[in-house]
Design a protein around this motif. Structure first.
Motif, PDB file in Angstrom:
ATOM      1  N   THR A  53       0.824  -1.202   0.000  1.00 23.75           N
ATOM      2  CA  THR A  53       0.000   0.000   0.000  1.00 23.75           C
ATOM      3  C   THR A  53       0.860   1.255   0.000  1.00 23.75           C
ATOM      4  OG1 THR A  53      -1.679  -1.186   1.275  1.00 23.75           O
ATOM      5  CG2 THR A  53      -1.893   1.193   1.159  1.00 23.75           C
ATOM      6  N   LEU A  54       0.834   2.011  -1.105  1.00 27.93           N
ATOM      7  CA  LEU A  54       1.562   3.260  -1.235  1.00 27.93           C
ATOM      8  C   LEU A  54       0.560   4.382  -1.508  1.00 27.93           C
ATOM      9  CD1 LEU A  54       4.482   1.915  -3.462  1.00 27.93           C
ATOM     10  CD2 LEU A  54       4.600   2.475  -1.025  1.00 27.93           C
ATOM     11  N   PRO A  55       0.911   5.630  -1.197  1.00 32.91           N
ATOM     12  CA  PRO A  55      -0.058   6.717  -1.344  1.00 32.91           C
ATOM     13  C   PRO A  55      -0.508   6.968  -2.782  1.00 32.91           C
ATOM     14  CG  PRO A  55       2.132   7.572  -0.838  1.00 32.91           C
ATOM     15  CD  PRO A  55       2.184   6.097  -0.622  1.00 32.91           C
ATOM     16  N   ASP A  56       0.326   6.624  -3.746  1.00 30.93           N
ATOM     17  CA  ASP A  56      -0.018   6.905  -5.149  1.00 30.93           C
ATOM     18  C   ASP A  56      -0.035   5.644  -6.012  1.00 30.93           C
ATOM     19  OD1 ASP A  56       2.683   6.606  -4.710  1.00 30.93           O
ATOM     20  OD2 ASP A  56       3.291   8.034  -6.248  1.00 30.93           O
ATOM     21  N   GLY A  57      -0.195   4.487  -5.383  1.00 28.67           N
ATOM     22  CA  GLY A  57      -0.250   3.254  -6.155  1.00 28.67           C
ATOM     23  C   GLY A  57      -0.082   2.037  -5.265  1.00 28.67           C
ATOM     24  N   THR A  58       0.073   0.878  -5.884  1.00 29.56           N
ATOM     25  CA  THR A  58       0.276  -0.352  -5.128  1.00 29.56           C
ATOM     26  C   THR A  58       1.609  -0.984  -5.493  1.00 29.56           C
ATOM     27  OG1 THR A  58      -0.502  -2.633  -4.818  1.00 29.56           O
ATOM     28  CG2 THR A  58      -1.115  -1.558  -6.868  1.00 29.56           C
ATOM     29  N   GLY A  59       2.296  -1.482  -4.473  1.00 28.05           N
ATOM     30  CA  GLY A  59       3.582  -2.117  -4.715  1.00 28.05           C
ATOM     31  C   GLY A  59       3.487  -3.315  -5.642  1.00 28.05           C
ATOM     32  N   ILE A  60       2.324  -3.941  -5.673  1.00 30.18           N
ATOM     33  CA  ILE A  60       2.120  -5.097  -6.551  1.00 30.18           C
ATOM     34  C   ILE A  60       2.426  -4.737  -8.005  1.00 30.18           C
ATOM     35  CG2 ILE A  60       0.361  -6.644  -7.507  1.00 30.18           C
ATOM     36  CD1 ILE A  60       1.151  -7.501  -4.769  1.00 30.18           C
ATOM     37  N   ASP A  61       2.056  -3.502  -8.400  1.00 33.88           N
ATOM     38  CA  ASP A  61       2.252  -3.077  -9.786  1.00 33.88           C
ATOM     39  C   ASP A  61       3.709  -2.836 -10.143  1.00 33.88           C
ATOM     40  OD1 ASP A  61      -0.463  -3.219 -10.266  1.00 33.88           O
ATOM     41  OD2 ASP A  61      -0.823  -1.100  -9.829  1.00 33.88           O
ATOM     42  N   LEU A  62       4.579  -2.779  -9.143  1.00 40.82           N
ATOM     43  CA  LEU A  62       6.008  -2.575  -9.410  1.00 40.82           C
ATOM     44  C   LEU A  62       6.727  -3.883  -9.726  1.00 40.82           C
ATOM     45  CD1 LEU A  62       6.838  -0.084  -6.522  1.00 40.82           C
ATOM     46  CD2 LEU A  62       6.764   0.470  -8.964  1.00 40.82           C
ATOM     47  N   ILE A  63       6.135  -4.997  -9.310  1.00 41.93           N
ATOM     48  CA  ILE A  63       6.830  -6.286  -9.416  1.00 41.93           C
ATOM     49  C   ILE A  63       7.152  -6.655 -10.869  1.00 41.93           C
ATOM     50  CG2 ILE A  63       6.643  -8.760  -8.967  1.00 41.93           C
ATOM     51  CD1 ILE A  63       4.983  -8.091  -6.502  1.00 41.93           C
ATOM     52  N   LYS A  64       6.206  -6.484 -11.748  1.00 43.25           N
ATOM     53  CA  LYS A  64       6.438  -6.846 -13.150  1.00 43.25           C
ATOM     54  C   LYS A  64       7.591  -6.054 -13.739  1.00 43.25           C
ATOM     55  CE  LYS A  64       4.097  -7.475 -17.588  1.00 43.25           C
ATOM     56  NZ  LYS A  64       2.813  -7.325 -18.337  1.00 43.25           N
ATOM     57  N   GLY A  65       7.646  -4.757 -13.425  1.00 42.45           N
ATOM     58  CA  GLY A  65       8.733  -3.922 -13.926  1.00 42.45           C
ATOM     59  C   GLY A  65      10.087  -4.355 -13.391  1.00 42.45           C
ATOM     60  N   ILE A  66      10.114  -4.745 -12.110  1.00 42.43           N
ATOM     61  CA  ILE A  66      11.366  -5.219 -11.516  1.00 42.43           C
ATOM     62  C   ILE A  66      11.836  -6.476 -12.232  1.00 42.43           C
ATOM     63  CG2 ILE A  66      12.452  -6.132  -9.422  1.00 42.43           C
ATOM     64  CD1 ILE A  66      10.417  -4.469  -7.802  1.00 42.43           C
ATOM     65  N   ARG A  67      10.912  -7.391 -12.456  1.00 43.93           N
ATOM     66  CA  ARG A  67      11.262  -8.647 -13.116  1.00 43.93           C
ATOM     67  C   ARG A  67      11.725  -8.428 -14.556  1.00 43.93           C
ATOM     68  NH1 ARG A  67      12.906 -10.596  -9.735  1.00 43.93           N
ATOM     69  NH2 ARG A  67      12.015 -11.930  -8.135  1.00 43.93           N
ATOM     70  N   ASN A  68      11.100  -7.490 -15.253  1.00 45.02           N
ATOM     71  CA  ASN A  68      11.510  -7.199 -16.633  1.00 45.02           C
ATOM     72  C   ASN A  68      12.881  -6.545 -16.685  1.00 45.02           C
ATOM     73  OD1 ASN A  68       9.136  -8.220 -17.697  1.00 45.02           O
ATOM     74  ND2 ASN A  68       8.106  -6.233 -17.755  1.00 45.02           N
ATOM     75  N   GLY A  69      13.191  -5.757 -15.659  1.00 43.88           N
ATOM     76  CA  GLY A  69      14.469  -5.062 -15.634  1.00 43.88           C
ATOM     77  C   GLY A  69      15.625  -5.946 -15.215  1.00 43.88           C
ATOM     78  N   ASN A  70      15.395  -6.796 -14.220  1.00 46.86           N
ATOM     79  CA  ASN A  70      16.461  -7.676 -13.726  1.00 46.86           C
ATOM     80  C   ASN A  70      15.838  -8.885 -13.053  1.00 46.86           C
ATOM     81  OD1 ASN A  70      18.785  -8.871 -12.822  1.00 46.86           O
ATOM     82  ND2 ASN A  70      19.265  -7.318 -11.286  1.00 46.86           N
ATOM     83  N   ALA A  71      15.865  -9.995 -13.734  1.00 38.21           N
ATOM     84  CA  ALA A  71      15.212 -11.206 -13.232  1.00 38.21           C
ATOM     85  C   ALA A  71      15.847 -11.727 -11.950  1.00 38.21           C
ATOM     86  CB  ALA A  71      15.238 -12.293 -14.303  1.00 38.21           C
ATOM     87  N   GLU A  72      17.098 -11.329 -11.672  1.00 35.02           N
ATOM     88  CA  GLU A  72      17.803 -11.851 -10.504  1.00 35.02           C
ATOM     89  C   GLU A  72      17.588 -11.028  -9.245  1.00 35.02           C
ATOM     90  OE1 GLU A  72      19.267 -14.824 -10.503  1.00 35.02           O
ATOM     91  OE2 GLU A  72      18.439 -14.893 -12.515  1.00 35.02           O
ATOM     92  N   THR A  73      16.902  -9.903  -9.345  1.00 33.08           N
ATOM     93  CA  THR A  73      16.632  -9.096  -8.154  1.00 33.08           C
ATOM     94  C   THR A  73      15.682  -9.841  -7.214  1.00 33.08           C
ATOM     95  OG1 THR A  73      16.930  -7.002  -9.325  1.00 33.08           O
ATOM     96  CG2 THR A  73      15.633  -6.935  -7.304  1.00 33.08           C
ATOM     97  N   GLY A  74      16.029  -9.895  -5.938  1.00 30.33           N
ATOM     98  CA  GLY A  74      15.148 -10.521  -4.957  1.00 30.33           C
ATOM     99  C   GLY A  74      14.055  -9.555  -4.541  1.00 30.33           C
TER     100      GLY A  74
END
Length: 224
Positions: A53-74
């Motif tokens: 829960t973030l004030p301007d969005g949801t952290g869930i929506d960041l996960i796909k971008g993280i995975r697309n940018g670097n699959a090895e990020t934990g």
């Protein structure tokens, strides 16, 4: 290890950053979805700890971008909502772990270290230090060409130390790493000491060196 903390609670954000900086981690923070998104575009992190829960969005929506940018990020999700659906959604999108608020920083540290160890050893055929060799796939350990027999707990402890060499690891974080949710069932932290003593002896008998140093009042540190 470089960590990005994405969290909108200022006090918790500062507590996490202060705690992990003291353990020699490189820490950055983002208090909003927008700032987090920008940092994730510009930089690569070993671990991302994100609040749902973030004030301007949801952290869930960041996960796909993280995975697309670097699959090895934990990716470790934080949420005040102990919701099965939130957990499943995050894990299905590519998150590696999930921790419900409130939590102890020691527990978060253990989770992060375990996650980093899994990522660091993924696909690695061997890890060497001095004349020792660890083979993660077969869970074997050698000094020169001679195999050294380790128990499962000793092996897990050794790899945890090697991946986190030169960092101070507390008894609590070691116990949490070894036994997870069952840590309270161990006979307090004396169990850690017993396994530590046995591992130290095996390393010393082979090489004549003591790699695991006691940092009084804080924990242990693996040095070469």
């Amino acid at each position: 290890m470089k960590i990005l903390f994405i969290e909108d609670e200022p006090v918790l954000l500062e507590e996490m950053e202060t705690y992990f900086k003291a353990l020699d981690f490189i820490c950055e923070q983002a208090a909003t979805f927008c700032i987090a998104e920008q940092k994730l575009r510009d930089y690569i992190y070993d671990i991302v700890v994100l609040d749902i829960t973030l004030p301007d969005g949801t952290g869930i929506d960041l996960i796909k971008g993280i995975r697309n940018g670097n699959a090895e990020t934990g990716i470790l999700i934080l949420s005040a909502r102990d919701s099965l659906q939130d957990k499943l959604t995050g894990l299905n999108l590519g998150a590696d772990d999930y921790l419900t608020k409130p939590f102890y920083l020691e527990e978060l540290s253990a989770r992060i270290n375990a996650l980093y160890r899994r990522k660091a050893l993924k696909g690695v055929e061997r890890i060497s230090f001095d004349r020792f060799t660890i083979e993660p796939l077969s869970k074997s350990f050698f000094f020169k060409d001679k195999e050294i027999t380790l128990t499962r707990t000793e092996y897990d402890m050794l790899t945890y130390f090697v991946v986190n060499k030169y960092r101070i690891l507390s008894k609590a974080s070691i116990a949490e790493h070894l036994w997870g949710d069952h840590v309270d069932q161990s006979d307090n932290f004396d169990t850690v000491y017993v396994h530590m003593k046995n591992l130290r002896k095996k390393l010393s008998n082979a090489s004549g060196k003591d790699y695991i140093k006691t940092v009084y009042g804080m924990g242990y540190k693996f040095t070469l």
